[in-house]
Write a protein that holds these residues in place. Structure first.
Motif, mmCIF file in Angstrom:
data_model
loop_
_atom_site.group_PDB
_atom_site.id
_atom_site.type_symbol
_atom_site.label_atom_id
_atom_site.label_comp_id
_atom_site.label_asym_id
_atom_site.label_seq_id
_atom_site.Cartn_x
_atom_site.Cartn_y
_atom_site.Cartn_z
ATOM 1 N N UNK A 1 0.835 -1.207 0.000
ATOM 2 C CA UNK A 1 0.000 0.000 0.000
ATOM 3 C C UNK A 1 0.868 1.256 0.000
ATOM 4 N N UNK A 6 -3.058 5.802 1.034
ATOM 5 C CA UNK A 6 -3.703 5.523 2.299
ATOM 6 C C UNK A 6 -4.252 6.818 2.888
ATOM 7 N N UNK A 9 -7.222 8.344 0.921
ATOM 8 C CA UNK A 9 -8.466 7.613 1.123
ATOM 9 C C UNK A 9 -9.042 7.919 2.495
ATOM 10 N N UNK A 10 -8.151 7.987 3.460
ATOM 11 C CA UNK A 10 -8.619 8.321 4.806
ATOM 12 C C UNK A 10 -9.254 9.706 4.789
ATOM 13 N N UNK A 13 -12.575 9.652 3.067
ATOM 14 C CA UNK A 13 -13.668 9.079 3.857
ATOM 15 C C UNK A 13 -14.057 10.000 4.989
ATOM 16 N N UNK A 52 -16.546 -4.550 0.288
ATOM 17 C CA UNK A 52 -15.286 -4.661 -0.456
ATOM 18 C C UNK A 52 -15.551 -4.460 -1.951
ATOM 19 N N UNK A 55 -16.105 -0.733 -2.568
ATOM 20 C CA UNK A 55 -14.936 0.154 -2.565
ATOM 21 C C UNK A 55 -14.077 -0.084 -3.803
ATOM 22 N N UNK A 59 -13.401 2.777 -7.081
ATOM 23 C CA UNK A 59 -12.119 3.123 -7.694
ATOM 24 C C UNK A 59 -12.235 3.065 -9.225
ATOM 25 N N UNK A 288 -9.350 -10.657 0.427
ATOM 26 C CA UNK A 288 -10.407 -10.443 1.413
ATOM 27 C C UNK A 288 -11.274 -11.694 1.547
#
Lengths: 327, 154, 499
Positions: A1, A6, A9-10, A13, A52, A55, A59, A288
């Motif tokens: 990642x 990261x 995206x955080x 959100x 999952x 999301x 993208x 996942x």
């Protein structure tokens, strides 16, 4: 990642679900956020799978994909919300095996043909779980015990009356030449409470899928004796199939797929289908699903349609045979 | 507005009878003694019992069948009372078509003005609250608030 | 020891601390907004945690939920509208305190006893998780049935009103709980062909209607005349807490204990814990008649209980991988994704990660003190707002909150209907709190009853055949006998009634 991703995206959100994406080309699909309706509650397997997939679709589509739980009524409420949404592709949903069952029970008019299929992404066969301290070494010993005892001795659980795992149990019993109610069915509010009952000694058998039983299996509270599938699940390779142990060729399963309301325009279906296929093929999805022990199966729009038709026919037959169909 | 206990008891007896009648349509299952109608019938019987007690007690006490408070006779205050459910009803009927932002703004503005807020205050409050609620619920928490007229803009 | 040091290093990393702080603010907002629950906050955090390391991922969830459960108390006390279902049990009592001018005391009690209750839950989680998990996992439908009965028994004490009307309210609540798909045969009941009614009567939308909307209806009648603020209060949130602590320290311990136990039960979470501990508090109080009139005692029990339940729900989750509530159900998914498969082995394989989670729990609760204080300060401005502005804004929150519960207009319609119905009930001296409890516990009661009868093949003795079930059952029956005995003995003496 990558750390930057990261962080973005955080940030996305936290600050507004990525609403910042500009509508680059008006008129092209999707031109605004897409709702992904889930007929089951947060915390369950369908919700996790949908989130999952959502999301990953987000993208790919470049628009937010908002997972919306529409729960209750054994799945009728959410399935109905998907079917009655405007067919513009901005409302889609995750439909589950119940759509091939509920109309036979007379709970709803909706059936697989009430939807435009986009793709099938998951299937899980039922298993046969017993408590850790149950005196049955394997599925053969359990089957012998069930046959030799009078009807009503054994108690099983896993879903409500007429749910998928109830049907799985009935199908298995009938394949052994017994009546469908030879084992008494204790209706439960899903697989997790049923496994709790099993561990607490309240029931003898739970016929839910192996991933749903996994927590209790890993905790050393329950054992999985067999799965009702054509072949073993690589995630749980030690669990044999009914065919190889009892010589019974019975298999069924719960499935989940993405679909929209009927009459979705062909370009929208194509765009969603591509995006879904890429999501399905991604490592994130595979990792996942493997981490949860869920099975992965792919069928494109056409394949999903015929898969559902087949599932619908099979469920109808099984439910009529089990006396669970109404009307 | 208050019904007399005896009248309330009578209403409850009617409710219990209606519930019992409805449970008659629930399917029964052979070999399943504890069916869908068991619990509602037990509860219906309990409600009937409470209703009967209220009826008897009320008849013994006596009094007017319907008491109406002072505010309900004043048309302005009655309108204030009705404005609350009225606004919710308007939201239920119109929100899918109009969308959250315009409708919430208009309802807020209308109510605050009816309750005699000054327009200089009411306007910015209505606009600010509407946008803040929309940002938090729709943007951050991803609640599907209806988009309505502003669909193309959002 | 080395693992503990590693855990400290993992947690006290600037990036992790940053995530904790952001999720704390996020949790406070979600909790304070009616209709948005701690479970929803967790579900929304999951896609974000996909891209995080295990410690910040779990830290975000732990912190956000701890904050949300406390923050739910704020609108409960100020607007009679619980921010999360876990605050529902004592929202009415808190609001009564506010009307008596005790908002500061109420908020102080909620904050401090939430923190302390949370810390007790964590202490139990750290010290005797395996032991308690062993008890919790042995609960079958028999034990749950008696638990529901015990809760409903307490409901009779929930109100000070006329006993006939209290029981009536409870029965109506239980009846509302039967709307939807029935638990025995899976057929729809009382749905009149409406798809939306098949999901049943949502209890949060009902509460928003019965408590908040009915309050707005009463307020609307006078708002044009007055226009001033509701209550003007100055002073310190922490004043008077010492006295409350000295007087009610046992209530706090009992509430935390009950909360910890119920939280550890799979299938019963912080909301049920708050209801039962509030009811127990009232049952054993020496001042029963003060409950419902703005009395702090029950709030101490219940606010400690819901926060301790939040932590102890992690006990079965970590020890067995079995969720204690809907939040930990999502957490278990996250644990699997991060390769921390829950179960006894996780304590051996990844002890530093488990210690890090414990540390974050403690940190989040300590952080709750200053952040919660700031949230109270901020929210108190709300009450300074003139009522002619506040009333429409609260109404909008009611609409959006109930919409968010069902993601459809069904929630709003339900709220409207229940608001009018709740107003009607209160006009007739029928208390609404027992109704809500009946609605909350009704499904569990019927489901477990049907399961028990099927399992026992109609044999009532089986209800007492398991040790814990037997003890719970005997306790419930003993309370009933006592109640009936006392009613017969005291039936002739005039009863003190507080409306």
């Amino acid at each position: 990642m990558v750390p930057t991703r990261r962080r973005t995206l955080l940030a996305a959100a936290i600050t507004g679900g990525g609403l910042a994406t500009p509508a680059l080309a008006q008129g092209r699909y999707p031109s605004r956020p897409v709702q992904l309706i889930v007929p089951w509650g947060a915390g369950g397997g369908t919700d996790a799978t949908a989130r999952i997939v959502g999301s990953l679709l987000e993208r790919d589509l470049g628009q937010p994909v908002n997972v919306v739980n529409r729960t209750g009524g054994s799945g009728v409420v959410g399935h109905s919300a998907i079917a009655t949404a405007p067919p513009d592709g901005h409302t889609i949903g995750m439909i589950t095996v119940e759509i091939a069952m509920m109309h036979w029970q007379g709970l709803t008019e909706l059936k697989p043909t009430s939807y435009t299929p986009i793709g099938l992404v998951n299937q899980d066969p039922p298993g046969v779980q017993v408590a850790q301290n149950a005196p049955y070494a394997d599925i053969r010993a359990l089957a012998e015990a069930i046959k030799s005892r009078p009807a009503g001795t054994f108690r099983a659980s896993g879903t409500g009356q007429g749910g998928i795992w109830h049907l799985a149990l009935v199908g298995w019993l009938q394949a052994m030449g017994l009546r469908g109610d030879h084992v008494r069915w204790v209706p439960s509010n899903g697989a997790a409470p049923a496994m709790q009952e099993l561990a607490a000694g309240g029931v003898d058998i739970v016929s839910c899928s192996v991933p749903e039983a996994r927590a209790m299996l890993d905790a050393g509270r329950a054992r999985s004796l067999a799965i009702m599938a054509p072949e073993r699940n690589p995630q749980f390779a030690q669990v044999p199939t009914l065919n190889e142990t009892l010589g019974i060729n019975y298999s069924t399963g719960a499935w989940r797929g993405i679909a929209g309301p009927r009459n979705l325009p062909a370009p929208v279906v194509a765009r969603l289908g591509e995006a879904l296929k890429r999501a399905y093929d991604s490592n994130e999805y595979k990792e996942f699903m493997a981490s949860r022990g869920f099975g992965t199966v792919w069928r494109d729009a056409e394949g999903f349609a015929s898969f559902m038709a087949e599932s619908d026919r099979g469920m109808g037959e099984a439910m009529r045979a089990a006396g669970l169909a109404r009307g | 507005m208050r019904l007399h206990d005896a009248a309330l008891g009578g209403l409850l007896l009617g409710l219990a009878a209606w519930i019992w009648w409805l449970t008659g349509f629930f399917p029964a299952f052979p070999g399943q003694d504890y069916g869908p109608s068991l619990f509602p019938r037990v509860l219906g019987s309990g409600i009937a019992l409470c209703g009967a007690l209220l009826l008897l007690r009320g008849l013994r006490e006596g009094g007017p069948v319907l008491q109406v408070e002072e505010w309900a006779r004043d048309p302005v205050r009655l309108l204030s009372f009705l404005a609350v459910p009225g606004a919710v009803l308007l939201y239920i009927l119109l929100s899918d078509w109009v969308g959250f932002i315009p409708l919430a703004f208009v309802l807020l503005l209308g109510l605050t003005l009816w309750f005699r807020a000054r327009p200089v205050v009411a306007l910015p409050v209505a606009a600010g609250v509407t946008l803040a609620v929309h940002w938090f619920f729709a943007g951050m928490m991803r609640v599907p608030l209806p988009r309505g007229w502003l669909d193309a803009v959002l | 020891m080395e693992a503990i040091l590693q855990a400290f290093a993992l947690v006290f990393d600037p990036a992790v601390l940053g995530v904790i702080l952001i999720s704390a603010v996020f949790g406070l907002f979600v909790g304070a907004m009616p209709g948005l629950t701690a479970t929803m906050a967790t579900a929304l955090l999951v896609p974000v945690t996909f891209f995080m390391d295990p410690v910040p991922a779990l830290g975000a969830i732990v912190t956000a939920t701890a904050m949300a459960i406390f923050a739910g108390d704020i609108p409960g006390a100020m607007l009679r509208m619980p921010g999360t279902p876990a605050s529902a049990a004592y929202a009415d009592e808190s609001y009564a305190m506010t009307r008596r001018g005790l908002l500061n005391l109420n908020m102080g009690v909620n904050l401090v006893f939430s923190v302390a209750g949370g810390l007790i839950g964590i202490a139990v989680l750290v010290l005797c998780a395996p032991l308690l998990a062993e008890v919790a996992i042995n609960f079958s439908s028999f034990e749950y049935f008696w638990l529901a009965c015990l809760g409903l028994t307490c409901a009779v004490f929930l109100s000070n009103a006329d006993p006939v009307k209290g029981v009536l309210s409870l029965l109506i609540g239980l009846l509302l709980a039967t709307v939807g798909i029935d638990p025995s045969a899976g057929v729809p009941r009382f749905t009149f062909g409406e798809v939306e009614l098949m999901q049943g009567v949502n209890f949060v939308a009902t509460m928003i209607g019965m408590f908040a909307v009915s309050e707005l209806l009463r307020g609307a009648v006078t708002v044009r005349g007055s226009g001033g603020a509701v209550v003007e209060q100055v002073g310190d949130v922490f004043r008077g807490l010492g006295a409350v602590w000295r007087r009610y320290w046992f209530n706090f311990l009992r509430g935390s204990g009950i909360g910890t136990l119920i939280g550890a039960l799979p299938g019963a979470g912080a909301d049920i814990a708050a209801w039962i501990s509030y009811a127990v508090s009232k049952r054993f109080s020496r001042e029963k008649e003060k409950f419902g009139t703005g009395h702090v005692e029950g709030v101490v029990d219940a606010t400690a209980a819901n926060n301790s339940a939040l932590a102890s729900a992690w006990i079965p989750a970590l020890v067995f991988g079995i969720p204690g509530d809907s939040i930990t159900a999502i957490v278990i998914g996250v644990l699997y994704m991060k390769g921390m498969n829950p179960g006894p082995t996780v304590f051996l394989e990844n002890p530093q990660l488990i210690y890090a989670v414990f540390l974050i729990f403690i940190l989040a609760n300590l952080l709750l003190l200053p952040l919660g204080w700031a949230a109270i300060k901020g929210a108190r401005q709300v009450l300074r707002t003139p009522r002619n502005l506040l009333l429409p804004v609260i109404l909008l929150f009611c609409v959006v909150g109930s919409f968010a519960m069902t993601n459809s207009l069904y929630g709003v319609s339900l709220m409207l209907a229940m608001g009018l119905f709740g107003w009607f009930l209160e006009q007739h001296g029928i208390p609404v709190a027992p109704l809500i409890l009946g609605l909350v516990l009704g499904e569990m009661l019927e489901q477990t009853f049907v399961q028990n009868m099927i399992k026992a093949d109609g044999d009532w003795l089986e209800f007492f055949s398991r040790p814990i079930a037997g003890a719970l059952g005997v306790a419930t029956l003993a309370i009933w006998v006592l109640m009936v005995g006392r009613a017969v003995a005291g039936g002739r003496a005039p009863k003190a009634q507080v409306a």
